[in-house]
Design a protein around this motif. Structure first.
Motif, PDB file in Angstrom:
ATOM      1  N   ASP A   1       0.877  -1.185   0.051  1.00 26.10           N
ATOM      2  CA  ASP A   1      -0.058  -0.206  -0.020  1.00 26.10           C
ATOM      3  C   ASP A   1       0.805   1.169  -0.155  1.00 26.10           C
ATOM      4  O   ASP A   1       0.482   2.185  -0.704  1.00 26.10           O
ATOM      5  CB  ASP A   1      -0.921  -0.082   1.127  1.00 26.10           C
ATOM      6  N   ALA A   2       2.052   1.351   0.887  1.00 24.28           N
ATOM      7  CA  ALA A   2       2.751   2.563   0.989  1.00 24.28           C
ATOM      8  C   ALA A   2       3.453   2.673  -0.312  1.00 24.28           C
ATOM      9  O   ALA A   2       3.759   3.760  -0.646  1.00 24.28           O
ATOM     10  CB  ALA A   2       3.851   2.139   2.021  1.00 24.28           C
ATOM     11  N   THR A   3       4.084   1.631  -1.024  1.00 24.23           N
ATOM     12  CA  THR A   3       4.649   1.805  -2.159  1.00 24.23           C
ATOM     13  C   THR A   3       3.698   2.436  -3.328  1.00 24.23           C
ATOM     14  O   THR A   3       4.062   3.188  -4.126  1.00 24.23           O
ATOM     15  CB  THR A   3       5.189   0.564  -2.924  1.00 24.23           C
ATOM     16  N   ALA A   4       2.648   1.726  -3.344  1.00 23.98           N
ATOM     17  CA  ALA A   4       1.383   2.210  -4.622  1.00 23.98           C
ATOM     18  C   ALA A   4       1.262   3.777  -4.359  1.00 23.98           C
ATOM     19  O   ALA A   4       1.017   4.322  -5.187  1.00 23.98           O
ATOM     20  CB  ALA A   4       0.379   1.294  -4.496  1.00 23.98           C
ATOM     21  N   LYS A   5       0.950   4.145  -2.970  1.00 29.60           N
ATOM     22  CA  LYS A   5       0.800   5.447  -2.657  1.00 29.60           C
ATOM     23  C   LYS A   5       1.683   6.587  -2.909  1.00 29.60           C
ATOM     24  O   LYS A   5       1.470   7.511  -3.666  1.00 29.60           O
ATOM     25  CB  LYS A   5       0.287   5.650  -1.208  1.00 29.60           C
ATOM     26  N   LYS A   6       2.716   5.956  -2.906  1.00 25.65           N
ATOM     27  CA  LYS A   6       4.286   6.987  -3.089  1.00 25.65           C
ATOM     28  C   LYS A   6       4.324   7.007  -4.616  1.00 25.65           C
ATOM     29  O   LYS A   6       4.751   8.046  -5.113  1.00 25.65           O
ATOM     30  CB  LYS A   6       5.543   6.020  -2.511  1.00 25.65           C
ATOM     31  N   LEU A   7       3.925   6.028  -5.446  1.00 26.94           N
ATOM     32  CA  LEU A   7       4.091   6.213  -6.781  1.00 26.94           C
ATOM     33  C   LEU A   7       2.946   6.661  -7.411  1.00 26.94           C
ATOM     34  O   LEU A   7       2.677   6.903  -8.706  1.00 26.94           O
ATOM     35  CB  LEU A   7       4.096   4.678  -7.426  1.00 26.94           C
ATOM     36  N   GLY A   8       1.780   6.969  -6.643  1.00 22.79           N
ATOM     37  CA  GLY A   8       0.412   7.296  -7.415  1.00 22.79           C
ATOM     38  C   GLY A   8      -0.260   6.249  -8.047  1.00 22.79           C
ATOM     39  O   GLY A   8      -1.237   6.867  -8.962  1.00 22.79           O
ATOM     40  N   LEU A   9      -0.378   5.146  -7.677  1.00 24.70           N
ATOM     41  CA  LEU A   9      -0.806   4.054  -8.475  1.00 24.70           C
ATOM     42  C   LEU A   9      -2.121   3.651  -7.626  1.00 24.70           C
ATOM     43  O   LEU A   9      -2.164   3.385  -6.676  1.00 24.70           O
ATOM     44  CB  LEU A   9       0.090   2.892  -8.717  1.00 24.70           C
ATOM     45  N   PRO A  10      -3.215   3.387  -8.376  1.00 29.31           N
ATOM     46  CA  PRO A  10      -4.355   2.875  -7.659  1.00 29.31           C
ATOM     47  C   PRO A  10      -4.228   1.456  -7.225  1.00 29.31           C
ATOM     48  O   PRO A  10      -3.535   0.750  -8.203  1.00 29.31           O
ATOM     49  CB  PRO A  10      -5.512   3.076  -8.704  1.00 29.31           C
ATOM     50  N   ARG A  11      -4.780   1.125  -6.269  1.00 30.70           N
ATOM     51  CA  ARG A  11      -4.460  -0.104  -5.606  1.00 30.70           C
ATOM     52  C   ARG A  11      -5.186  -1.249  -6.589  1.00 30.70           C
ATOM     53  O   ARG A  11      -4.614  -2.455  -6.596  1.00 30.70           O
ATOM     54  CB  ARG A  11      -5.222  -0.364  -4.435  1.00 30.70           C
ATOM     55  N   GLU A  12      -5.877  -0.999  -7.371  1.00 26.02           N
ATOM     56  CA  GLU A  12      -6.522  -1.824  -8.390  1.00 26.02           C
ATOM     57  C   GLU A  12      -5.716  -2.325  -9.391  1.00 26.02           C
ATOM     58  O   GLU A  12      -5.976  -3.370 -10.049  1.00 26.02           O
ATOM     59  CB  GLU A  12      -7.711  -1.209  -9.054  1.00 26.02           C
ATOM     60  N   LYS A  13      -4.742  -1.558  -9.559  1.00 26.29           N
ATOM     61  CA  LYS A  13      -3.516  -2.096 -10.637  1.00 26.29           C
ATOM     62  C   LYS A  13      -2.374  -3.015  -9.773  1.00 26.29           C
ATOM     63  O   LYS A  13      -1.500  -3.517 -10.799  1.00 26.29           O
ATOM     64  CB  LYS A  13      -2.876  -0.956 -11.217  1.00 26.29           C
ATOM     65  N   VAL A  14      -2.483  -3.309  -8.692  1.00 22.73           N
ATOM     66  CA  VAL A  14      -1.503  -4.004  -7.892  1.00 22.73           C
ATOM     67  C   VAL A  14      -2.155  -5.502  -7.840  1.00 22.73           C
ATOM     68  O   VAL A  14      -3.110  -5.703  -7.020  1.00 22.73           O
ATOM     69  CB  VAL A  14      -1.238  -3.298  -6.526  1.00 22.73           C
ATOM     70  N   ILE A  15      -1.284  -6.381  -8.194  1.00 22.86           N
ATOM     71  CA  ILE A  15      -1.615  -7.889  -7.936  1.00 22.86           C
ATOM     72  C   ILE A  15      -1.262  -8.187  -6.428  1.00 22.86           C
ATOM     73  O   ILE A  15       0.008  -8.242  -6.074  1.00 22.86           O
ATOM     74  CB  ILE A  15      -0.885  -8.743  -9.047  1.00 22.86           C
ATOM     75  N   ILE A  16      -2.309  -8.312  -5.629  1.00 23.76           N
ATOM     76  CA  ILE A  16      -2.142  -9.126  -4.190  1.00 23.76           C
ATOM     77  C   ILE A  16      -2.580 -10.412  -3.831  1.00 23.76           C
ATOM     78  O   ILE A  16      -3.535 -10.940  -4.157  1.00 23.76           O
ATOM     79  CB  ILE A  16      -2.608  -7.991  -3.406  1.00 23.76           C
ATOM     80  N   THR A  17      -1.399 -11.026  -3.481  1.00 23.57           N
ATOM     81  CA  THR A  17      -1.828 -12.464  -2.906  1.00 23.57           C
ATOM     82  C   THR A  17      -1.316 -12.777  -1.735  1.00 23.57           C
ATOM     83  O   THR A  17      -1.211 -13.971  -1.163  1.00 23.57           O
ATOM     84  CB  THR A  17      -1.260 -13.666  -4.122  1.00 23.57           C
ATOM     85  N   VAL A  18      -0.649 -11.643  -1.062  1.00 23.53           N
ATOM     86  CA  VAL A  18      -0.168 -11.950   0.504  1.00 23.53           C
ATOM     87  C   VAL A  18      -0.879 -12.527   1.339  1.00 23.53           C
ATOM     88  O   VAL A  18      -0.714 -13.236   2.188  1.00 23.53           O
ATOM     89  CB  VAL A  18       0.673 -10.651   0.852  1.00 23.53           C
TER      90      VAL A  18
END
Length: 317
Positions: free
Chosen positions: A252-269
């Motif tokens: 979440d912190a990395t996506a926010k720093k890059l201005g990327l929406p969470r919907e574009k991040v693949i999450i399986t953790v």
């Protein structure tokens, strides 16, 4: 000439361990783990499942997806921090299990960044003409090196494997660029307190979590921007980010720093926990098979691990 992904595959141990089950043996709780990490379960290998067997299963699925026979592979690069043996390389064991008589086969050790290091090496060898088709595998049995009395680390990790089949081809698709980094001065932030030349024991994983978190957010954001800049692209061009699945807070912190929406991040953790070198190809395969990642998509992979090592890759799938 680029290294094109023809197929992906993944493999997980049979046993699923929920946070609730873990809390029966460790001083922790489901609420504590989910709040701090986003992890809800992990897969733990039994005595019959090893880094080599998991890697082989992932490789077979990747080969099936690519419509390719194992004997068409002439390069195997395995990223792992938990090899079956000190030597020989786990890649050679996977080669034998796949029934390949002769090909280049070796391991790469860069912990959680290992798959990106392996991908970069394979890409260079394919473009350089040393091989035509490669299996790049990330496989780990991190449960073997965990201190199950240390609740700050044992709840974070799981076992698994992921694999890609690459082929050197002309065209627009394939790996566009990779960027890799390391800072050995921070090697004491995430390490295993054992090894053949020091203690002659396997040892256990040790981590200074807060410091690793701080480095991760900064380094991952910077290397992703560096990677995109190398090929003249921006954050808005990205279809999907496939990050190392270390911790939901880092994602979440990395996506926010890059201005990327969470919907574009693949999450399986949440399902797999941190599977070290296996996490990026495992998450990639999940997203390909569920239909999120499609042919033609611009995908960025990124990871950071012990060393400290970190890196990213941009590719057109």
């Amino acid at each position: 000439m680029r290294s094109v992904i023809l197929g992906s595959g993944s493999a997980l141990p049979k046993r699923v361990v929920s946070n609730a089950e873990l809390a029966e043996k460790v001083d922790t709780s489901d609420e504590w783990i989910v709040e701090r990490t986003g992890i809800r379960q992990r897969y733990i290998a039994d005595e019959t499942e090893t880094t080599a067997t998991l890697g082989t299963d992932a490789a077979k699925r990747a080969l099936d997806a690519a419509g390719m026979a194992a004997d068409q592979i002439d390069l195997i690069v395995v990223a792992t921090a938990t090899p079956d043996n000190t030597f020989p390389a786990t890649a050679t064991k996977i080669q034998a299990l796949l029934g390949i008589d002769d090909c280049i086969a070796f391991d790469v050790a860069a912990v959680c960044t290992g798959f990106l290091y392996a991908l970069s090496v394979a890409d260079s060898m394919l473009r350089g003409g040393n091989a035509k088709r490669a299996l790049v595998i990330g496989s780990e049995t991190f449960s073997r090196i965990l201190d199950w009395e240390d609740r700050t680390t044992c709840v974070l990790f799981g076992d698994g494997a992921g694999a890609l089949v690459l082929e050197a081809r002309d065209g627009d698709a394939g790996i566009l660029t990779t960027k890799l980094h390391a800072q050995g001065k921070h090697n004491n932030l995430l390490y295993v307190d054992g090894g053949p030349s020091t203690t002659q024991t396997v040892g256990h994983l040790r981590m200074k979590g807060r410091e690793v978190f701080r480095h991760a957010v900064v380094n991952l954001a910077e290397v992703l921007e560096e990677t995109l800049g190398e090929v003249g692209l921006s954050n808005s061009d990205i279809d999907w980010v496939v990050p190392h699945q270390a911790n939901q807070r880092i994602l979440d912190a990395t996506a926010k720093k890059l201005g990327l929406p969470r919907e574009k991040v693949i999450i399986t953790v949440d399902q797999h926990a941190n599977t070290s070198a296996a996490s990026v190809p495992l998450a990639f395969d999940v997203a390909v098979r569920d239909g999120r990642i499609k042919r033609g998509d611009l995908v960025v992979m990124e990871a950071m691990g012990g060393g400290l090592t970190w890196g990213a890759a941009a590719l057109r799938y």
